[in-house]
Design an enzyme around this catalytic site. Structure first.
Site, PDB file in Angstrom:
ATOM      1  N   ARG A  38      49.015  53.130  47.215  1.00 35.98           N
ATOM      2  CA  ARG A  38      49.357  51.857  47.897  1.00 35.98           C
ATOM      3  C   ARG A  38      49.936  50.657  46.849  1.00 35.98           C
ATOM      4  O   ARG A  38      49.043  50.269  46.047  1.00 35.98           O
ATOM      5  CB  ARG A  38      48.195  51.598  48.555  1.00 35.98           C
TER       6      ARG A  38
ATOM      7  N   TYR B  25      34.927  43.622  50.588  1.00 41.03           N
ATOM      8  CA  TYR B  25      34.508  43.433  49.357  1.00 41.03           C
ATOM      9  C   TYR B  25      32.922  42.857  49.406  1.00 41.03           C
ATOM     10  O   TYR B  25      32.322  43.478  48.413  1.00 41.03           O
ATOM     11  CB  TYR B  25      35.207  42.513  48.317  1.00 41.03           C
TER      12      TYR B  25
ATOM     13  N   GLU C 281      46.466  41.132  53.997  1.00 36.60           N
ATOM     14  CA  GLU C 281      45.386  39.967  54.204  1.00 36.60           C
ATOM     15  C   GLU C 281      46.076  38.827  54.503  1.00 36.60           C
ATOM     16  O   GLU C 281      45.945  37.765  53.621  1.00 36.60           O
ATOM     17  CB  GLU C 281      44.558  39.850  52.787  1.00 36.60           C
TER      18      GLU C 281
ATOM     19  N   ASN D 131      40.268  46.020  54.268  1.00 40.07           N
ATOM     20  CA  ASN D 131      39.969  45.520  52.840  1.00 40.07           C
ATOM     21  C   ASN D 131      38.277  45.011  52.911  1.00 40.07           C
ATOM     22  O   ASN D 131      38.323  43.904  53.572  1.00 40.07           O
ATOM     23  CB  ASN D 131      40.623  44.460  52.136  1.00 40.07           C
TER      24      ASN D 131
ATOM     25  N   HIS E 254      52.580  41.230  49.770  1.00 38.73           N
ATOM     26  CA  HIS E 254      51.089  41.124  49.119  1.00 38.73           C
ATOM     27  C   HIS E 254      51.482  39.791  48.302  1.00 38.73           C
ATOM     28  O   HIS E 254      51.268  39.591  47.164  1.00 38.73           O
ATOM     29  CB  HIS E 254      51.084  42.005  48.218  1.00 38.73           C
TER      30      HIS E 254
ATOM     31  N   GLU F  68      41.551  48.855  50.367  1.00 40.62           N
ATOM     32  CA  GLU F  68      40.868  48.133  49.310  1.00 40.62           C
ATOM     33  C   GLU F  68      39.367  48.190  49.277  1.00 40.62           C
ATOM     34  O   GLU F  68      38.946  47.530  50.317  1.00 40.62           O
ATOM     35  CB  GLU F  68      41.537  47.001  48.999  1.00 40.62           C
TER      36      GLU F  68
HETATM   37  C1  FCB Z   1      41.951  41.114  47.751  1.00 35.96           C
HETATM   38  C2  FCB Z   1      43.596  41.224  47.431  1.00 35.96           C
HETATM   39  C3  FCB Z   1      43.757  41.897  45.888  1.00 35.96           C
HETATM   40  C4  FCB Z   1      42.656  41.720  45.031  1.00 35.96           C
HETATM   41  C5  FCB Z   1      41.403  41.862  45.529  1.00 35.96           C
HETATM   42  C6  FCB Z   1      40.145  41.759  44.459  1.00 35.96           C
HETATM   43  O1  FCB Z   1      41.895  39.986  48.141  1.00 35.96           O
HETATM   44  O2  FCB Z   1      44.064  41.682  48.485  1.00 35.96           O
HETATM   45  O3  FCB Z   1      45.220  41.439  45.765  1.00 35.96           O
HETATM   46  O4  FCB Z   1      42.875  40.525  44.321  1.00 35.96           O
HETATM   47  O5  FCB Z   1      41.295  41.138  46.464  1.00 35.96           O
END
Ligand code: FCB
Length: 456
Positions: free
Chosen positions: A77, A297, A166, A295, A121, A361
């Site tokens: 990607r 985290y 995002e 995505n 992006h 992600e």
């Molecule tokens: C996300 C972004 C990516 C990267 C990660 C850590 O928010 O999409 O570009 O910065 O975080």
């Protein structure tokens, strides 16, 4: 191990984005993006870092594709830099800029790796920002034109297309909170940007669907986080509702249900902000998609009560506060909560049924310590990825329609306002020499994918 329940058809990949890795910002006709400009604002980016060279991927692309292929991954990607392929954000395509992505796609296909394109992006052409940026409705139409132009060049070989990465970050970090380019701080601008990003997504989705000669997969990638209340009190539950509304549902609901969430509309109205919706916009935004990119985290805990026990601040606004938990954290200071990932995916399946999901992600920055050869034994990252993959597998076992997982990121790269200090790669980049060295996490990923596919 739950990871072993993932099916042989599961897609395995890595993700990157143009500004974070390419460099070559003034080559072959590329014009500046809002990030080139923002990086020059004193204090905007850690250490004054910028993407002028980054990972020099523009000149090292075949080597980087070989890394992906050697790890046995099936999908890459990447994103296309708008100011490279349509300098200035309007008008004809720039053949020299498009040629780079043309070569990249051919290189990937030649190595048996499926290209997955993200159209936006975050590198908006500066000229479009000068004309008002995303808070200006016209930018949505410019984006649809740009999308069509990229599709005309790559649509014969690229099957999967993500319009936006995002939109919350583009809109809120960029226009409301000022942490990202273009660095504006106005809630009204942020919300107008969010709406026009979503409109651009819908317009582009329709254009690509109409232009496609063969089956394609279209979608959008959102960053989602869990918003749990710190306690069961009404104030904390309301704070969690509001955070989930502004962060998650403001994007999911219009795209997947065709309406903005009423509670968020009311929260915004209390701040004097209206979403600039025009007749027909929501039908466009809700154009059916084939895949939702998720995505993830970290998770967060929210409270509606401040440290003094008050539910209202001095201006009479409800208190909205993130509560730090005593949990392990990454170098970004993000809480490591894989259980929340499972909860999130199960909830998406329940509240927004019928759309397949791919994790576009997931990953972590840690303070890597390379040895003399440049090798990083990043057991912390291996643990993070293992636990989060398990979380995905558990959500799938609970019924969530999950089709793939992409690690962020292939390479250490330009981590936006954090610059090069925060390293997310499964492959180390030595920025002095541009040498790439797969970390232990890359080897773990390769072996895991092999095992799950039954290729031992
Ligand atoms: C996300 C972004 C990516 C990267 C990660 C850590 O928010 O999409 O570009 O910065 O975080």
């Amino acid at each position: 191990d739950p990871i072993d329940t993932l099916p042989p058809t599961f897609r395995w990949g890595v993700a990157t984005s143009s500004y974070q890795i390419e460099g070559a910002v003034a080559e072959d006709g590329r014009t500046p993006s809002i990030w080139d400009t923002f990086c020059r604002v004193p204090g905007a980016v850690a250490n004054g870092d910028h993407g002028d060279v980054a990972c020099d991927h523009y000149h090292r692309m075949p080597e980087d594709v070989a890394l992906i292929a050697d790890l046995g991954l099936d999908t890459y990607r990447f994103s296309v830099a708008w100011p490279r392929v349509q300098p200035g954000g309007r008008g004809p395509a720039n053949p020299a800029g498009l040629a780079f992505y043309d070569r990249l796609v051919d290189e990937l296909l030649g190595r048996g790796v499926d290209p997955w394109v993200t159209l936006y992006h975050w590198d908006l052409p500066q000229e479009l920002e000068d004309a008002g940026g995303w808070p200006n409705r016209d930018t949505a139409y410019r984006f649809a034109d740009y999308a069509e132009l990229v599709f005309a060049a790559l649509g014969d070989r690229v099957r999967t297309w993500t319009t936006l990465n995002e939109p919350w970050c583009s809109a809120m970090l960029g226009y409301a909170y000022g942490d990202h380019a273009p660095g504006r701080r106005d809630l009204g601008d942020g919300i107008a940007a969010a709406h026009h990003l979503l409109l651009g997504h819908g317009l582009a989705t329709r254009r690509l669907r109409a232009a496609a000669q063969s089956p394609i997969e279209l979608g959008l990638t959102v960053n989602l986080s869990t918003a749990d209340p710190a306690t069961d009190s009404a104030a904390d539950r309301d704070a969690a509702r509001a955070a989930d509304g502004l962060g998650n549902r403001l994007y999911l609901d219009p795209v997947l249900r065709g309406a903005y969430p009423q509670d968020v509309v009311a929260d915004l109205a209390a701040e004097g902000v209206r979403i600039p919706v025009q007749d027909g916009d929501l039908e466009v935004i809700a154009t059916p998609i084939d895949v939702l990119g998720v995505n993830y985290y970290f998770g967060q805990l929210h409270s509606g009560v401040d440290e003094q026990g008050r539910e209202r601040d001095d201006d009479g606004r409800p208190v909205r506060r993130v509560v730090r938990r005593d949990l392990p954290r990454t170098a970004m200071d993000w809480e490591i909560v894989p259980e929340s990932f499972t909860d999130l995916l199960v909830r998406l399946h329940r509240d927004y049924p019928g759309v397949p999901m791919v994790i576009t992600e997931n990953g972590a920055a840690f303070d890597d310590k390379p040895d003399a050869e440049g090798f990083v034994a990043d057991d912390d990252r291996v643990d993070y990825l293992t636990e989060h993959l398990r979380a995905v597998a558990r959500a799938r076992q609970a019924g969530a329609d999950l089709r793939g997982y992409f690690a962020w990121s292939l390479l250490d790269n330009f981590e936006w306002a954090y610059g090069y200090d925060k390293r997310f790669g499964i492959v180390r980049v030595d920025y002095e020499t541009q040498r790439r060295t797969p970390k232990r996490s890359a080897l773990w990923y390769r072996d895991t994918v092999r095992r799950v596919r039954g290729q031992r």
